[in-house]
Design an enzyme around this catalytic site. Sequence first.
Site: not given
Length: 403
Positions: A11, A18, A90, A179, A210, A240, A284, A334, A384
């Site tokens: 990705n 990643k 991806r 997504h 995010n 965004r 968080r 989370n 994913e």
Amino acid sequence: MSFGSLVLVINCGSSSLKFSLIASETGTPVLSGLAERLGLDNASMTLKDCHGQKTRVALSEASHVCALKVLFRELTERRWLPVVRAIGHRVAHGGNEFKHSVRLTSEVIEKIRTLSALAPLHNPANLTGIEAAIALLPLVPQVAVFDTAFHQTLPAAAYTYAIPLEYQRRYQVRRYGFHGTSHRYIAGEALSMLELDPENHGILIAHLGNGSSVCAVQNGRSVDTSMGMTPLEGLVMGTRCGDLDFGAAAHIAASTGQSIDALYKMVNNQSGLLGISGLSSDCRTLQDARSQGDKRATLAIDVMVHRLARHLGAHLTSLKRLDALIFTGGIGENSALIRELTLERLGVLGLKLDSHKNQQTCGGRAGVISPQNSPYVAVIPTDEEKMIALDALAICHVQTVNE
């Protein structure tokens, strides 16, 4: 350590890469990592093995090609490279061209390049990783998995913008959604976990991170989603803005003299939770600040939750029935607080929350967090990379058989 076969999932972002190396027999990652600051100073790659041990490697060149060379060298040293059977990439935007994942060919690559006009921040970076991987491993079959493909089942009423139709016909200006790999994975997991009727069920999925989006899934098919032609539309996200009155953007441009490009950067990189709070794009951090009475952090979370609940309610109208609301993504999995605040606004839909279960279901745990007298509300961690790996294996297997 030896494996029957491995699938490499890549990705690529504009300044990052990643990856996850997945055992095809078990679907579990044996090695994963992230190369950061590509194109900048001090680029490095962090690798994490299946035991959680991390290794950091400095990159001699801050490029995707260098990062992949380091990765392939690592796989060679571990004797894993010869058993990499497929590579899944991806790809952000498939436009109208790609309704499913496809084997990469020169023709497919050129179509992805053409579609870069629809995703100038994403597709060029995806192509960089694709071309580098093909150059380094030309004999390994490679597959493109599109973020937009799952949403190609949207009806015209859901994907058409209310502007002159010639823009859609001539320039492909329409809603595509993103997504898709995550929403498709969660739709399948929810069907199994909640024992829903495959031929008659309705699910709302809230992928919150995010980047965030809502998806309405009817009998396994996406019928509505909150993101649009780009990942900017819809929910309040980390940086965004989500939905924004175009008249407001025009007023800002007239008042400040900013160009379209400057405004586009602002709504993508300086807005959302960061823009409202003035503190952070990380939920968080804002939850901690909220607990200490920070008014802007509190407002940021309230706006995010308000927008989320409003979109969930609106997306419900695209379903014939509601069996479950699923939370996923970094925040969805989370943040018990975000789930609690959202469900407080959704009581009118008959959705209820078990506070104890909600607090206990965090940190990668899956489970139902609603009482018995409510449609299911559940948390399901997304994967994913596993979905991409499965697509890569299936497509390469089918094409090998047919060749």
